[in-house]
Scaffold this active site. Structure first.
Site, short mmCIF file in Angstrom:
data_model
loop_
_atom_site.label_atom_id
_atom_site.label_comp_id
_atom_site.label_asym_id
_atom_site.label_seq_id
_atom_site.Cartn_x
_atom_site.Cartn_y
_atom_site.Cartn_z
CG ASN A 69 -3.25 15.83 -2.98
OD1 ASN A 69 -2.33 16.38 -2.39
ND2 ASN A 69 -4.34 15.41 -2.36
NE ARG B 37 17.53 19.72 4.80
CZ ARG B 37 18.54 19.53 3.97
NH1 ARG B 37 18.54 18.48 3.15
NH2 ARG B 37 19.56 20.37 3.94
CG HIS C 81 -6.80 16.24 2.49
ND1 HIS C 81 -7.51 15.11 2.17
CD2 HIS C 81 -7.16 16.54 3.76
CE1 HIS C 81 -8.28 14.75 3.19
NE2 HIS C 81 -8.07 15.62 4.17
NE ARG D 172 -5.27 13.99 6.88
CZ ARG D 172 -5.15 13.65 5.60
NH1 ARG D 172 -4.26 14.27 4.84
NH2 ARG D 172 -5.91 12.71 5.07
CG HIS E 34 0.42 17.01 4.42
ND1 HIS E 34 -0.78 17.68 4.32
CD2 HIS E 34 0.13 15.74 4.78
CE1 HIS E 34 -1.76 16.84 4.62
NE2 HIS E 34 -1.25 15.66 4.91
CD GLU F 264 -8.94 15.68 -1.81
OE1 GLU F 264 -9.21 15.17 -2.91
OE2 GLU F 264 -8.12 15.18 -1.00
CG HIS G 39 -7.30 6.89 -1.53
ND1 HIS G 39 -7.04 7.86 -0.60
CD2 HIS G 39 -6.68 5.77 -1.09
CE1 HIS G 39 -6.32 7.35 0.38
NE2 HIS G 39 -6.07 6.08 0.11
N GLY H 44 -2.24 12.20 -6.29
CA GLY H 44 -1.12 12.86 -5.65
C GLY H 44 0.04 11.93 -5.37
CG HIS H 45 1.59 8.40 -2.27
ND1 HIS H 45 2.49 8.87 -1.35
CD2 HIS H 45 1.92 7.09 -2.49
CE1 HIS H 45 3.33 7.90 -1.02
NE2 HIS H 45 3.01 6.82 -1.71
#
Length: 237
Positions: free
Chosen positions: A7, A18, A43, A45, A50, A70, A190, A213-214
């Protein structure tokens, strides 16, 4: 082997902070594939804080592995997915203002809605997956929607593992077996990380794909800092 889909939302977050194009999302996605990942996940939104909707269009042109989008199937999201036609769409019931996904679908109470959405995507050649908790009733409900896969929401596993409670994986083992018996493909995601992914893989059968991802981006910062700092020091000698 279970496929790894990376992700890249956090890359977009850093870029947007930036206002320019550093880091370059498209170059990063290409590099991730070149390094061996078998998929790219985004993903988007509605507020595009992002991943931007245009990123989805741009990534479609360059992603050579599996492309997974997603999101909550509101009209704007559905229109984007039908335009881009990724390999897979993962339906996530996140609120518009949610920081991150925090629950799986109630596949029983949302059965007719999910059936309609899934039918629309499948008729356009897009594989569907539903984000669900490790709850056998919800997995049984997912099977009745006609979805191709389910993605197990793994936050509770990660939290229990961090506490040293390895029994927290049992619900996911049982959920995986139930999904397989119902003919559903199995994904997961997740809060999976280098710390907990091996144990999860060893104890959750039939796992086709994980989306990470994170944690992966944070781990890349930690594990890459020494190399980059020394590259700077060499140039400053």
């Amino acid at each position: 082997m279970t496929k790894l889909s990376v992700n890249v939302n956090k890359i977009a977050t850093l870029r947007n902070s930036r206002g320019g194009n550093v880091p370059d999302l498209l170059k990063t996605a290409k590099d991730i594939e070149d390094f061996g990942a078998q998929g790219i996940t985004i993903h988007p939104r509605p507020d595009e804080r992002h991943i931007r909707y245009q990123d989805a269009r741009d990534l479609k042109r360059i992603v050579k592995t599996e492309f997974n989008i997603e999101g909550n199937p509101i009209k704007k999201f559905m229109d984007l997915v039908l335009e881009v036609r990724p390999t897979q769409v993962t339906l996530v019931p996140d609120a518009i203002d949610a920081i991150t996904s925090n629950a799986g679908w109630d596949t029983i109470n949302n059965k007719s809605f999910l059936q309609e959405v899934i039918s629309t995507f499948q008729s356009n050649g897009i594989r569907t997956s539903i984000f669900v908790d490790a709850d056998i009733k919800m997995i049984e409900g997912a099977a009745q929607t006609g979805t191709d896969r389910v993605e197990l929401y793994t936050e509770s596993y990660a939290m229990e593992f961090a506490k040293g409670n390895k029994e927290g994986v049992k619900a996911f083992t049982d959920a995986a077996e139930a999904a397989h018996k119902l003919g559903l493909g199995l994904n997961a995601g997740h809060d999976l990380s280098l710390e907990n992914i091996k144990f999860f893989k060893e104890n959750v059968p039939h796992l086709l794909e994980v989306s990470i991802g994170h944690a992966l981006i944070c781990e890349s910062l930690y594990l890459g800092l020494e190399n980059v700092i020394n590259m700077y020091l060499n140039k400053l000698k």
